[in-house]
Design an enzyme around this catalytic site. Structure first.
Site, PDB file in Angstrom:
ATOM      1  N   ASP A 279      -6.241  33.307 -35.180  1.00 49.35           N
ATOM      2  CA  ASP A 279      -5.273  33.672 -36.215  1.00 49.35           C
ATOM      3  C   ASP A 279      -4.473  34.906 -35.791  1.00 49.35           C
ATOM      4  O   ASP A 279      -5.055  35.930 -35.420  1.00 49.35           O
ATOM      5  CB  ASP A 279      -6.018  33.945 -37.525  1.00 49.35           C
ATOM      6  CG  ASP A 279      -5.063  34.004 -38.700  1.00 49.35           C
ATOM      7  OD1 ASP A 279      -4.113  34.830 -38.655  1.00 49.35           O
ATOM      8  OD2 ASP A 279      -5.251  33.248 -39.662  1.00 49.35           O
TER       9      ASP A 279
ATOM     10  N   GLU B  27       6.549  19.814 -44.393  1.00 46.81           N
ATOM     11  CA  GLU B  27       6.265  18.443 -43.976  1.00 46.81           C
ATOM     12  C   GLU B  27       6.036  17.527 -45.175  1.00 46.81           C
ATOM     13  O   GLU B  27       6.414  16.359 -45.157  1.00 46.81           O
ATOM     14  CB  GLU B  27       5.065  18.432 -43.020  1.00 46.81           C
ATOM     15  CG  GLU B  27       5.464  18.962 -41.643  1.00 46.81           C
ATOM     16  CD  GLU B  27       4.296  19.311 -40.739  1.00 46.81           C
ATOM     17  OE1 GLU B  27       3.683  20.375 -40.955  1.00 46.81           O
ATOM     18  OE2 GLU B  27       3.995  18.540 -39.825  1.00 46.81           O
TER      19      GLU B  27
ATOM     20  N   ASN C 129      -2.201  13.397 -46.821  1.00 48.33           N
ATOM     21  CA  ASN C 129      -2.465  13.668 -45.402  1.00 48.33           C
ATOM     22  C   ASN C 129      -3.977  13.610 -45.230  1.00 48.33           C
ATOM     23  O   ASN C 129      -4.689  14.550 -45.568  1.00 48.33           O
ATOM     24  CB  ASN C 129      -1.907  15.052 -45.049  1.00 48.33           C
ATOM     25  CG  ASN C 129      -2.157  15.412 -43.597  1.00 48.33           C
ATOM     26  OD1 ASN C 129      -2.830  14.680 -42.867  1.00 48.33           O
ATOM     27  ND2 ASN C 129      -1.624  16.540 -43.172  1.00 48.33           N
TER      28      ASN C 129
ATOM     29  N   HIS D 237       4.120  16.567 -34.480  1.00 45.89           N
ATOM     30  CA  HIS D 237       4.869  17.440 -35.413  1.00 45.89           C
ATOM     31  C   HIS D 237       6.287  16.911 -35.635  1.00 45.89           C
ATOM     32  O   HIS D 237       7.187  17.670 -35.999  1.00 45.89           O
ATOM     33  CB  HIS D 237       5.009  18.890 -34.883  1.00 45.89           C
ATOM     34  CG  HIS D 237       3.736  19.645 -34.764  1.00 45.89           C
ATOM     35  ND1 HIS D 237       3.470  20.466 -33.687  1.00 45.89           N
ATOM     36  CD2 HIS D 237       2.672  19.749 -35.574  1.00 45.89           C
ATOM     37  CE1 HIS D 237       2.287  21.023 -33.844  1.00 45.89           C
ATOM     38  NE2 HIS D 237       1.777  20.609 -34.984  1.00 45.89           N
TER      39      HIS D 237
ATOM     40  N   ARG E   9       0.968  10.540 -44.316  1.00 48.95           N
ATOM     41  CA  ARG E   9       1.168  11.022 -42.956  1.00 48.95           C
ATOM     42  C   ARG E   9       0.320  10.155 -42.031  1.00 48.95           C
ATOM     43  O   ARG E   9      -0.875   9.966 -42.267  1.00 48.95           O
ATOM     44  CB  ARG E   9       0.724  12.473 -42.847  1.00 48.95           C
ATOM     45  CG  ARG E   9       0.805  12.966 -41.431  1.00 48.95           C
ATOM     46  CD  ARG E   9       0.147  14.297 -41.275  1.00 48.95           C
ATOM     47  NE  ARG E   9       0.277  14.749 -39.902  1.00 48.95           N
ATOM     48  CZ  ARG E   9      -0.640  15.475 -39.287  1.00 48.95           C
ATOM     49  NH1 ARG E   9      -1.734  15.840 -39.912  1.00 48.95           N
ATOM     50  NH2 ARG E   9      -0.469  15.855 -38.049  1.00 48.95           N
TER      51      ARG E   9
ATOM     52  N   ARG F 132      -6.112  25.461 -28.536  1.00 45.45           N
ATOM     53  CA  ARG F 132      -5.841  24.534 -27.428  1.00 45.45           C
ATOM     54  C   ARG F 132      -5.169  25.264 -26.276  1.00 45.45           C
ATOM     55  O   ARG F 132      -4.338  26.137 -26.493  1.00 45.45           O
ATOM     56  CB  ARG F 132      -4.928  23.391 -27.883  1.00 45.45           C
ATOM     57  CG  ARG F 132      -5.520  22.483 -28.928  1.00 45.45           C
ATOM     58  CD  ARG F 132      -4.603  21.281 -29.165  1.00 45.45           C
ATOM     59  NE  ARG F 132      -4.966  20.580 -30.379  1.00 45.45           N
ATOM     60  CZ  ARG F 132      -4.134  20.405 -31.415  1.00 45.45           C
ATOM     61  NH1 ARG F 132      -2.896  20.878 -31.371  1.00 45.45           N
ATOM     62  NH2 ARG F 132      -4.541  19.760 -32.480  1.00 45.45           N
TER      63      ARG F 132
HETATM   64  P1  ADP Z   1      -1.421  24.414 -39.026  1.00 44.22           P
HETATM   65  O1  ADP Z   1      -0.610  23.652 -40.064  1.00 44.22           O
HETATM   66  O2  ADP Z   1      -1.267  23.922 -37.640  1.00 44.22           O
HETATM   67  O3  ADP Z   1      -2.818  24.727 -39.419  1.00 44.22           O
HETATM   68  P2  ADP Z   1       0.210  26.695 -39.811  1.00 44.22           P
HETATM   69  O4  ADP Z   1       1.610  26.325 -39.563  1.00 44.22           O
HETATM   70  O5  ADP Z   1      -0.272  26.769 -41.199  1.00 44.22           O
HETATM   71  O6  ADP Z   1      -0.742  25.838 -38.907  1.00 44.22           O
HETATM   72  O7  ADP Z   1      -0.044  28.110 -39.106  1.00 44.22           O
HETATM   73  C1  ADP Z   1      -1.280  28.724 -39.176  1.00 44.22           C
HETATM   74  C2  ADP Z   1      -1.264  29.952 -38.295  1.00 44.22           C
HETATM   75  O8  ADP Z   1      -0.118  30.760 -38.601  1.00 44.22           O
HETATM   76  C3  ADP Z   1      -2.453  30.869 -38.532  1.00 44.22           C
HETATM   77  O9  ADP Z   1      -3.516  30.519 -37.703  1.00 44.22           O
HETATM   78  C4  ADP Z   1      -1.904  32.222 -38.173  1.00 44.22           C
HETATM   79  O10 ADP Z   1      -2.024  32.407 -36.783  1.00 44.22           O
HETATM   80  C5  ADP Z   1      -0.447  32.130 -38.499  1.00 44.22           C
HETATM   81  N1  ADP Z   1      -0.063  32.797 -39.743  1.00 44.22           N
HETATM   82  C6  ADP Z   1       0.088  32.230 -40.967  1.00 44.22           C
HETATM   83  N2  ADP Z   1       0.462  33.149 -41.877  1.00 44.22           N
HETATM   84  C7  ADP Z   1       0.557  34.332 -41.225  1.00 44.22           C
HETATM   85  C8  ADP Z   1       0.905  35.668 -41.594  1.00 44.22           C
HETATM   86  N3  ADP Z   1       1.251  35.983 -42.845  1.00 44.22           N
HETATM   87  N4  ADP Z   1       0.867  36.604 -40.632  1.00 44.22           N
HETATM   88  C9  ADP Z   1       0.534  36.309 -39.367  1.00 44.22           C
HETATM   89  N5  ADP Z   1       0.198  35.077 -38.959  1.00 44.22           N
HETATM   90  C10 ADP Z   1       0.208  34.094 -39.861  1.00 44.22           C
END
Ligand code: ADP
Length: 397
Positions: A282, A384, A7, A179, A90, A240
Site C-alpha cells: 500500500d 468501472e 463483480n 483493466h 464483470r 506482482r
Molecule cells: P485495486 O482495485 O487493484 O485493488 P485500487 O485502484 O483500489 O486497486 O488501488 C489500491 C491502491 O491504491 C492501494 O493499495 C494504495 O496503494 C493506493 N491508494 C489508495 N488510496 C490511497 C491514498 N489515499 N493514498 C495513497 N495511496 C492510496
C-alpha cells in the site's frame, strides 16, 4: 433503469445498484468469505454501512442475501426485485472471442467457459456469479463486460510474443491486456474533460492501482497495453513483479527449491512494491516509510515510477506522439509523489507540471500540467462499475 453490477470472485463478490438515468449509486457493498463463513457489507447511499456476519456457503446464497438487503423494508434501496431492470457482470477474460460487451445468452456462456483456461482463477468464479443471478432473477437480462474486450483492437505486432507461433495457434498464447473497462472509460473521459476529439487523439492511460497497467489509445482504440496473457506482465504492481527476465524463474527455483507453482506465487503475491520494500503493497505505508528514511520503501517508489515513465515513452513511440496522459486508480488518483516522479521523466515531451495542482489533487478530476504544457497531463478517477452499468444499459435498451 436500475442496473445491478456484479463483480464476482472465487470467495468474494462486489455489487452496486446504479440508477442509469441519474448515474447515482443507490446501494453498494460486498460479500466476503463466501464458502468459508460469510460476511455481508451493505450500504444504502446516505445511510451507514451495515455489516452482517452470516453463513453464505454458496454464491447463490450470497447473492440472495444481497437481494434481501436491497429490498429490506427499512434500509433497502428498492421496494421490490422487479425494480432491478438488468444485471451487468464483470467478466475477466474474453479471450479473442469478445471484443465488446454482450448479452449473456446460453451460447455466450458456453463461449466464456471456453476462455476459462486463460483465467483459471477468475472466469469460473465470474460464471458462478452469473449462474447464481440467473437462477435468482431468471427474467432479468444480463450482460457480460470483459476486462479484455477494449484491448482486442491491438494489432498483431503488439499482441504476439516472441515465442514459437504454434503456441499462439494451439493455445492462443498472446497478449490480451486487462483493466479494459477502466482504460476505455478513462480514455473517453479524458478526451471529454480536455475538450479533445477522441476520434483524433493520442491518449496514454496509466491505471495505477494494486494491479497496474498502462495503455496507448489512438483515436479511441487501444493499440497497446502493458498486461499480457495474464495480469502479471508490465508495470511493477502492489504484489506482482511485472516484467522480469524470464530466466530469473529457473535461477530462483533452483536456489530456493521451488516448483513452478511456488515461483508463480512469488511473482504474483510476494513481489512488486511489497516484495521490494518488505513493508507493504500500500502506497500510504510506502510513503510513510520513505518519509521516515526507509531506503527500501524509497527504492520501491522509485522503481514503480520509473517503470511507468518507461512505458509511457514506449507508447509515445507506438503512437508517434501523445496529446494527453491520464493517471487513474488508487495510486494514480491519490499519490501525487508518484505522479510527480513519473512526470519528471517527461520533460523531453514538453510536459511541464503544475506543481500546486498536482500536490492538491487526491481523487478528483484535474489537469496537473501547466496551461502551456505541450502534452496535457490529468487525473481522471476511474469508475468501472458505472462503465459496466452504461454498457449494460446500451445492450438492454
Ligand atoms: P485495486 O482495485 O487493484 O485493488 P485500487 O485502484 O483500489 O486497486 O488501488 C489500491 C491502491 O491504491 C492501494 O493499495 C494504495 O496503494 C493506493 N491508494 C489508495 N488510496 C490511497 C491514498 N489515499 N493514498 C495513497 N495511496 C492510496
Amino acid at each position: 433503469m436500475n442496473v445491478l453490477v456484479i463483480n464476482c470472485g472465487s470467495s468474494s463478490l462486489k455489487y452496486q445498484l446504479i440508477d442509469s438515468e441519474s448515474e447515482a449509486v443507490l446501494a453498494k457493498g460486498l460479500c466476503e468469505r463466501i464458502g468459508i463463513d460469510g460476511r455481508l457489507v451493505y450500504q444504502k447511499t446516505g445511510l451507514d454501512k451495515e455489516i452482517t456476519e452470516a453463513a453464505m456457503p454458496t454464491h447463490k446464497q450470497a447473492i440472495q442475501m444481497v437481494l434481501d438487503a436491497l429490498v429490506n423494508p427499512k434500509t433497502g434501496a428498492i421496494a421490490s426485485l422487479s425494480e432491478i431492470d438488468a444485471v451487468g457482470h464483470r467478466v475477466v477474460h474474453g479471450g479473442e472471442k469478445f471484443a465488446a460487451s454482450t448479452l449473456l445468452t446460453p451460447e455466450v456462456l458456453k463461449t466464456i467457459e471456453e476462455c476459462n483456461d486463460l483465467a483459471p482463477l477468475h472466469n469460473p468464479a465470474n460464471l458462478i456469479g452469473i449462474d447464481a443471478c440467473k437462477e435468482l432473477m431468471p427474467n432479468v437480462p444480463m450482460v457480460g463486460v470483459f476486462d479484455t474486450a477494449f484491448h482486442q483492437t491491438m494489432p498483431k505486432k503488439a499482441y504476439l510474443y516472441g515465442l514459437p507461433h504454434e503456441y499462439y495457434e494451439k493455445y492462443k498464447v498472446r497478449r490480451y491486456g486487462f483493466h479494459g473497462t477502466s482504460h476505455s472509460f478513462v480514455s473517453k473521459r479524458t478526451a471529454e474533460f480536455l475538450g479533445m476529439d477522441l476520434k483524433n487523439s493520442k491518449i496514454i492511460v496509466a491505471h495505477l492501482g494494486n494491479g497496474a497497467s498502462i495503455s496507448a489509445v489512438l483515436n479511441g482504440e487501444c493499440v497497446d497495453t502493458s498486461m499480457g496473457l495474464t495480469p502479471l506482465e508490465g508495470l511493477v504492481m502492489g504484489t506482482r513483479s511485472g516484467d522480469i527476465d524470464p530466466a530469473i524463474m529457473e535461477f530462483i527455483a533452483k536456489k530456493e527449491n521451488l516448483d513452478i507453482e511456488g515461483i508463480m506465487n512469488v511473482l504474483n503475491k510476494k513481489s512488486g512494491v511489497q516484495g521490494m520494500s518488505g513493508l507493504s503493497s500500500d502506497f500510504r505505508d510506502l510513503q510513510a516509510g520513505h518519509e521516515a528514511g526507509n531506503e527500501l520503501a524509497t527504492n520501491a517508489i522509485e522503481v514503480f515510477s520509473y517503470r511507468v515513465a518507461k512505458y509511457i515513452g514506449s507508447y509515445v513511440a507506438a503512437m508517434n506522439g501523445v496529446d494527453a496522459i491520464a493517471f487513474t486508480a488508487g495510486i494514480g488518483e491519490n499519490v501525487n509523489l508518484v505522479r510527480e516522479k513519473v512526470m519528471s521523466y517527461l520533460g523531453y515531451l514538453g510536459v511541464t507540471v503544475n506543481q500546486a495542482v498536482n500536490d492538491a489533487t487526491h481523487g478528483d478530476e484535474a489537469i496537473i500540467s501547466t496551461a502551456d504544457s505541450k502534452v496535457k497531463v490529468c487525473v481522471i478517477p476511474t469508475n468501472e462499475e458505472l462503465a459496466i452499468a452504461r454498457e449494460t444499459v446500451a445492450l438492454v435498451k
